[in-house]
Design an enzyme around this catalytic site. Structure first.
Site, PDB file in Angstrom:
ATOM      1  N   ASP A   1       0.751  -1.389   0.073  1.00 50.90           N
ATOM      2  CA  ASP A   1      -0.103  -0.148  -0.063  1.00 50.90           C
ATOM      3  C   ASP A   1       0.840   1.236  -0.088  1.00 50.90           C
ATOM      4  OD1 ASP A   1       0.991  -0.432   2.553  1.00 50.90           O
ATOM      5  OD2 ASP A   1      -0.962  -0.412   3.410  1.00 50.90           O
TER       6      ASP A   1
ATOM      7  N   ASN B   1      -6.937  -1.890  14.782  1.00 50.21           N
ATOM      8  CA  ASN B   1      -8.546  -2.239  14.010  1.00 50.21           C
ATOM      9  C   ASN B   1      -8.628  -3.362  13.150  1.00 50.21           C
ATOM     10  OD1 ASN B   1      -7.442  -1.315  11.693  1.00 50.21           O
ATOM     11  ND2 ASN B   1      -8.837   0.439  11.544  1.00 50.21           N
TER      12      ASN B   1
ATOM     13  N   HIS C   1      -6.805  -3.934  10.446  1.00 46.41           N
ATOM     14  CA  HIS C   1      -6.635  -3.694   9.121  1.00 46.41           C
ATOM     15  C   HIS C   1      -5.277  -4.453   8.729  1.00 46.41           C
ATOM     16  CE1 HIS C   1      -4.378   0.306   9.548  1.00 46.41           C
ATOM     17  NE2 HIS C   1      -3.518  -0.402   9.416  1.00 46.41           N
TER      18      HIS C   1
ATOM     19  N   GLU D   1      -9.453  -1.447   5.282  1.00 47.83           N
ATOM     20  CA  GLU D   1      -9.985  -1.053   6.618  1.00 47.83           C
ATOM     21  C   GLU D   1     -11.392  -1.726   6.934  1.00 47.83           C
ATOM     22  OE1 GLU D   1      -8.176   0.652   8.384  1.00 47.83           O
ATOM     23  OE2 GLU D   1      -8.212   2.827   8.048  1.00 47.83           O
TER      24      GLU D   1
END
Ligand code: GLP
Length: 237
Positions: free
Chosen positions: A63, A132, A134, A139
């Site tokens: 990414d 979280n 990811h 996400e």
């Protein structure tokens, strides 16, 4: 999914570097999927110290922020150059990263997706994990995105990653990320986590329940995932 629990960050980094080195020795022209974040830095150092021949290896990074200049010290281009590519002999033409300066980000994602597919499957994909859940910048959502896509960063990610930027306003709110399709298509996946703030999300992986709100849980249905954690990240297992 196999868990390897290491004494500390150093142990985690060494274990991950050993797996990656074994992959390269067995298949010198392997395709590696690479990750950023503070977690894999030690692994990259360990690999560099091994003085492996990576001249036949191809890499795809997961990414990049969007928009961001590659000269920005917080860009993943800069990170990879600084922490890895400047220390090893991966050929420039074999390094693939999403372009945070692309004029047409959707086109950039489509081209990247095509390029990965053209090369075939990633042999070994390294992953970190967000608080979280990811992976890359996939996400939490009500569904999974298989393909490379533009991702809106959640407030939690912006808060967590803004620690690297001078001001929170400097942090991009979007990113370009490989989707879960290419990640799940990888032959082997090595996920790294360190520190007690990752313990809760690592615990979620043990539940074997796939939930797009915790994207990493999709890995529980992959046939070859190695989760390498230090004692703190393993503290709730
Ligand atoms: C970023 C990256 C992820 C990485 C995560 C965790 O958001 N896009 O690929 O796994 O950070 O970062 P850290 O290792 O610094 O906790």
């Amino acid at each position: 999914m196999r868990f390897i629990i290491c004494e500390d960050y150093e142990g985690m980094s060494k274990a991950a570097a050993d797996i990656l080195a074994a992959e390269v020795l067995l298949k010198p022209n392997c395709i590696l999927g690479l990750a950023t974040g503070s977690t894999p830095i030690g692994m990259y150092q360990e690999i560099a110290e091994k003085k492996l021949d990576l001249s036949h290896v191809t890499t795809f990074n997961l990414d990049e922020y969007y928009p961001i200049k590659s000269s920005n010290e917080e860009s993943y281009h800069y990170f990879m150059q600084e922490n890895f590519f400047s220390k090893v002999n991966v050929k420039k033409e074999n390094i693939h990263m999403l372009d945070g300066e692309a004029e047409d980000p959707q086109q950039e994602c489509d081209d990247y997706e095509r390029l990965i597919n053209k090369h075939g499957r990633i042999d070994l994909q390294v992953l970190g994990i967000g608080h979280n859940g990811h992976i890359g910048f996939n996400e939490p959502n009500s569904f999974f995105r298989a393909q490379t896509h533009i991702s809106n960063l959640t407030q939690r990610t912006i808060e967590a990653n803004s620690r690297f930027f001078e001001r929170i306003e400097d942090m991009p709110t979007k990113s370009l990320t490989m989707g879960v399709g290419s990640i799940m298509n990888s032959k082997t996946i090595v996920l790294l986590a360190s520190g007690k703030e990752k313990a809760a999300v690592i615990k979620e992986l043990q539940k074997n329940k796939v939930d797009p709100q915790i994207p990493a849980t999709i890995l529980t249905v992959h046939r070859d995932v190695i989760v390498i954690v230090d004692k703190e990240a393993a503290s709730l297992l």
